[in-house]
Write an enzyme that holds these catalytic residues in place. Structure first.
Site: not given
Ligand code: MG
Length: 310
Positions: A25-26, A217, A219, A250, A259
């Site tokens: 997804r992300d 979460h 990065h 990003c 990520n």
């Molecule tokens: Mg992310």
């Protein structure tokens, strides 16, 4: 060839970590290349086969905003036989309706700790976005669904700069008050450092938010994702988001690195003797395969090291 780190536990860390895999997804929503639905389904199946138990599958956002995930309706039914929890992102009640109609049992909403990002990403103020989520969360829970609340820009915002800890705590509490089961604290532009992570976690605890409801979460934009993860583990966090192969740049930071790569995370956790259930070799093979589909190498250093041919 070294395939796994030597396992040397360190004191004060959890015995087990649940990885919330966000690559499908992300990751894919931030890749330039659109991936065919069947390839996405195979990706999720392979992630589950590598031992990941929570795999965020797709997003029921309007295709106009995220064309990479416009096939959510086609993809989700293909995953019926996957042995893993498959949360899906829903932006509003319309998205929730679409997800529930397909049998989704875990949903996620995506909030912002800052006004500028709320305005740019959600076209709303923070208060308006919370008001939009209220019926989404309530109806999801009425239907028995588990709800995750993402909170982005928790450590810095590209337009506003530093984000005060108390401001993050306030929005985090509001998301939990709506009925979210867990929070995911997002370092959307990757600027967090370990002391900042621990300060935010402490402030949340002081405000009554227990650590068992908090995921992180991170990065890797500035190379801090694993340091920040370790700081969170030392604080007792046991849910960590990561993206297989480091998928997804990003969009808000002008850098290729977004990520935290799941393989980099698993390498560290394996080395610390922390249980994840993930088979690093199988996961790496999956990311090498996915990189071939995308036509570019994985940015994960662990993937590169493990797949390097002499
Ligand atoms: Mg992310």
């Amino acid at each position: 060839m070294i395939g796994l780190p030597m396992s040397v536990p360190a004191p004060g860390l959890p015995a087990r970590v649940r990885i919330h895999e966000v690559g499908a997804r992300d990751g894919l929503q931030n890749e330039k290349t659109a991936v065919p639905t069947e390839v996405k389904a195979e990706f999720v199946r392979r992630l589950a086969a590598s031992g990941l138990t929570t795999i965020e599958a797709t997003s029921f956002v309007h295709p106009k905003w995220v064309p990479q995930l416009a096939d959510a309706e086609q993809l989700f039914p293909l995953l019926a036989d996957v042995d893993a929890a498959l949360p899906v992102l829903v932006p509003n009640e319309r998205g929730l309706d679409r997800a529930l109609a397909l049998g989704a049992t875990r949903i996620a909403v995506f909030g912002s700790a800052t006004e500028t990002f709320a305005s740019r990403n959600l076209n709303r103020t923070v208060a308006e976005s919370l008001a939009m989520f209220e019926p989404v969360v309530a109806r999801a829970r009425e239907g028995g669904a588990h709800v995750r609340g993402y909170l982005s820009m928790c450590f810095g915002d590209p337009w506003e700069g530093a984000v005060p800890v108390h401001q993050v705590v306030s929005v985090a509490k509001a998301l939990l008050d709506l009925g979210c089961d867990e929070l995911s604290l997002g370092d959307t532009i990757g600027v967090a450092t370990p002391g900042h992570v621990q300060a935010l976690l402490s402030a949340l605890n002081e405000a009554g938010v227990t650590t068992d409801r908090i995921g992180v979460h991170f990065h890797d934009t500035y190379g801090q994702a694993l340091s920040n993860t370790l700081a969170a583990l030392q604080h007792g966090v046991t849910t960590v988001d990561a993206s297989a192969g480091g998928l997804g740049g990003c969009p808000y930071a002008k850098s290729a690195t977004g990520n935290l790569a799941t393989e980099d995370l698993v390498w560290m956790l394996d080395g610390l003797g922390i249980e994840t259930g993930v088979d690093l070799a199988a996961l790496t093979a999956t990311s090498v395969w996915m990189a071939e589909q995308l036509g570019r190498p994985s940015p994960s250093r662990t993937v590169r090291a493990l797949s390097h041919k002499e």
